[in-house]
Enzyme design. Structure first.
Site, short mmCIF file in Angstrom:
data_model
loop_
_atom_site.label_atom_id
_atom_site.label_comp_id
_atom_site.label_asym_id
_atom_site.label_seq_id
_atom_site.Cartn_x
_atom_site.Cartn_y
_atom_site.Cartn_z
N ASP A 24 -8.24 -11.72 13.96
CA ASP A 24 -7.25 -11.64 15.03
C ASP A 24 -7.69 -12.44 16.27
O ASP A 24 -6.84 -12.93 17.01
CB ASP A 24 -7.05 -10.19 15.51
CG ASP A 24 -6.48 -9.27 14.45
OD1 ASP A 24 -5.60 -9.71 13.69
OD2 ASP A 24 -6.89 -8.09 14.38
N GLU A 28 -7.57 -11.85 6.43
CA GLU A 28 -7.16 -10.47 6.62
C GLU A 28 -6.82 -9.78 5.31
O GLU A 28 -7.13 -8.61 5.12
CB GLU A 28 -5.95 -10.37 7.56
CG GLU A 28 -5.41 -8.95 7.57
CD GLU A 28 -4.54 -8.61 8.75
OE1 GLU A 28 -3.89 -9.48 9.30
OE2 GLU A 28 -4.54 -7.41 9.10
N ILE A 58 -0.57 -14.12 8.88
CA ILE A 58 0.50 -13.69 9.79
C ILE A 58 -0.11 -12.66 10.74
O ILE A 58 -0.43 -11.55 10.33
CB ILE A 58 1.70 -13.06 9.05
CG1 ILE A 58 2.34 -14.08 8.08
CG2 ILE A 58 2.75 -12.58 10.06
CD1 ILE A 58 3.58 -13.57 7.36
N ASP A 59 -0.32 -13.06 11.98
CA ASP A 59 -0.80 -12.12 12.98
C ASP A 59 0.44 -11.61 13.72
O ASP A 59 1.16 -12.40 14.33
CB ASP A 59 -1.76 -12.79 13.97
CG ASP A 59 -2.25 -11.77 14.98
OD1 ASP A 59 -3.04 -10.90 14.58
OD2 ASP A 59 -1.81 -11.82 16.13
N THR A 108 2.32 -8.90 11.95
CA THR A 108 3.17 -8.64 10.77
C THR A 108 4.33 -7.71 11.11
O THR A 108 5.44 -7.88 10.59
CB THR A 108 2.31 -8.05 9.62
OG1 THR A 108 1.29 -9.00 9.31
CG2 THR A 108 3.15 -7.79 8.38
N ASP A 156 -5.98 -15.51 9.69
CA ASP A 156 -4.94 -14.48 9.61
C ASP A 156 -3.63 -15.20 9.31
O ASP A 156 -3.12 -15.95 10.14
CB ASP A 156 -4.85 -13.71 10.94
CG ASP A 156 -4.00 -12.46 10.79
OD1 ASP A 156 -3.28 -12.35 9.78
OD2 ASP A 156 -4.05 -11.61 11.68
P1 2AM Z 1 -1.84 -8.02 12.41
O1 2AM Z 1 -0.38 -8.02 12.64
O2 2AM Z 1 -2.34 -9.29 11.84
O3 2AM Z 1 -2.29 -6.82 11.61
C1 2AM Z 1 -0.77 -5.72 17.33
O4 2AM Z 1 -0.95 -5.02 18.51
C2 2AM Z 1 -1.93 -6.65 17.13
O5 2AM Z 1 -3.10 -5.92 16.72
C3 2AM Z 1 -1.68 -7.65 16.04
O6 2AM Z 1 -2.39 -8.80 16.37
C4 2AM Z 1 -2.22 -6.98 14.81
O7 2AM Z 1 -2.60 -7.90 13.83
C5 2AM Z 1 -3.42 -6.26 15.38
N1 2AM Z 1 -3.73 -5.03 14.66
C6 2AM Z 1 -2.83 -4.11 14.28
N2 2AM Z 1 -3.44 -3.08 13.62
C7 2AM Z 1 -4.74 -3.37 13.60
C8 2AM Z 1 -5.89 -2.72 13.06
N3 2AM Z 1 -5.79 -1.58 12.41
N4 2AM Z 1 -7.07 -3.31 13.22
C9 2AM Z 1 -7.17 -4.49 13.85
N5 2AM Z 1 -6.13 -5.15 14.38
C10 2AM Z 1 -4.92 -4.62 14.26
CA CA Z 2 -2.23 -10.30 9.68
#
Ligand code: 2AM
Ligand code: CA
Length: 264
Positions: free
Chosen positions: A215, A70, A90-91, A93, A88
């Site tokens: 993700d 990511e 930290i999924d 964040t 990823d």
């Molecule tokens: P992340 O925290 O690794 O960015 C939140 O609803 C979920 O959607 C999390 O798994 C987050 O991953 C992901 N997510 C958030 N914003 C995103 C984006 N702009 N594009 C794709 N995935 C996103």
């Molecule tokens: Ca992430």
């Protein structure tokens, strides 16, 4: 030379466990938080540190494998040829920053486009979900049972409120009837955790309109190992190098939601 997927799975589990330890120890430290594409798109020093840690481990052990992460520390990749790690660090964040819980490390390993190993580590709960293609899916060493069908009236559906209110990706009137009909909804704020929970039968379905390959790469492998379905919301195969809508569910429920609510 054919790859030893069992060994790759064990190594990925070891690295995710070590990375999780580092993240838990960091809770006392001051975080550096920056925004990326918009004010809600967060990245911290820990996201970058953990991605770097995982990339170093993969490179040391498998120098000819490709890595899509990511935070973009790995190279840009434009094909699924060979072996590709989608990671990823930290999924979730936003959860990590605001709540210090409900975030995960997600690692999917694909060979010539086929998912071979999926790992999702729910860091604070110390729950390691993992699967090797054809060998079943496991949670902390216990095999997860195959998923059985459920009627929508008795199902728990994970969906974020974003997609039931005005938004840029879907008419809220498409998903609102599903929310109304199901037994209950949940939203954990980490796609990897939501997918792992579908694999474990804690959730019956998960619907979201925009995920990146890192993700869902691991979660797709886990869910398919227990007989569930993971597609776009229209039921099409996920494209592993692009953003997708993602619809994961128990097989019968998946088919009925698509026919009755999405295409109905
Ligand atoms: P992340 O925290 O690794 O960015 C939140 O609803 C979920 O959607 C999390 O798994 C987050 O991953 C992901 N997510 C958030 N914003 C995103 C984006 N702009 N594009 C794709 N995935 C996103
Ligand atoms: Ca992430």
């Amino acid at each position: 030379m054919s790859l030893n997927w069992q060994k790759i799975c064990e190594q990925a589990i070891t690295w995710a466990t070590e990375a999780g330890e580092v993240i838990r120890e960091s809770f006392e430290d001051q975080l550096t938080i920056e925004t990326k594409s918009n004010a809600d798109d967060l990245v911290t020093n820990m996201d970058r540190e953990i991605e770097g840690f995982l990339i170093n481990k993969i490179n040391e052990n498998y120098p000819d494998h490709k890595i899509l992460g990511e935070e973009g520390i790995g190279e840009k990749i434009d094909s699924l040829k060979g072996t590709v790690w989608l990671i990823d660090p930290i999924d979730g964040t936003m959860n990590f920053v605001h709540q210090q819980t409900n975030f995960a490390i997600s690692i999917g390993v694909y060979n010539e486009g086929i998912g071979m190993v999926g790992i999702i580590y729910n860091v604070v709960y110390d729950e390691m979900f993992y699967a090797i293609k054809g060998e079943g899916a496991y949670l902390n060493g216990r095999e997860l049972p195959k998923l059985s069908d459920v009627m929508i009236e008795e199902s728990i559906v994970a969906v974020n409120a974003t997609w039931i209110t005005e938004n840029r990706r879907i008419d809220p009137s498409v998903l609102a009837p599903i929310v109304k009909k199901c037994r209950g909804t949940r939203s954990y704020g980490s796609a990897a955790i939501e997918l792992a929970f579908v694999a474990a039968g804690r959730l019956d379905a998960y619907i979201t309109m925009r995920l990146s390959p890192w993700d869902f790469a691991a979660g797709k492998i886990l869910i398919e190992e227990v007989g569930g379905m993971v597609t776009t919301l229209n039921g099409e195969p996920l494209r592993l190098l692009e953003q997708n809508s993602v619809f994961a569910a128990k097989t019968g429920l998946h088919e009925r939601i698509i026919s009755d609510y999405i295409k109905g």
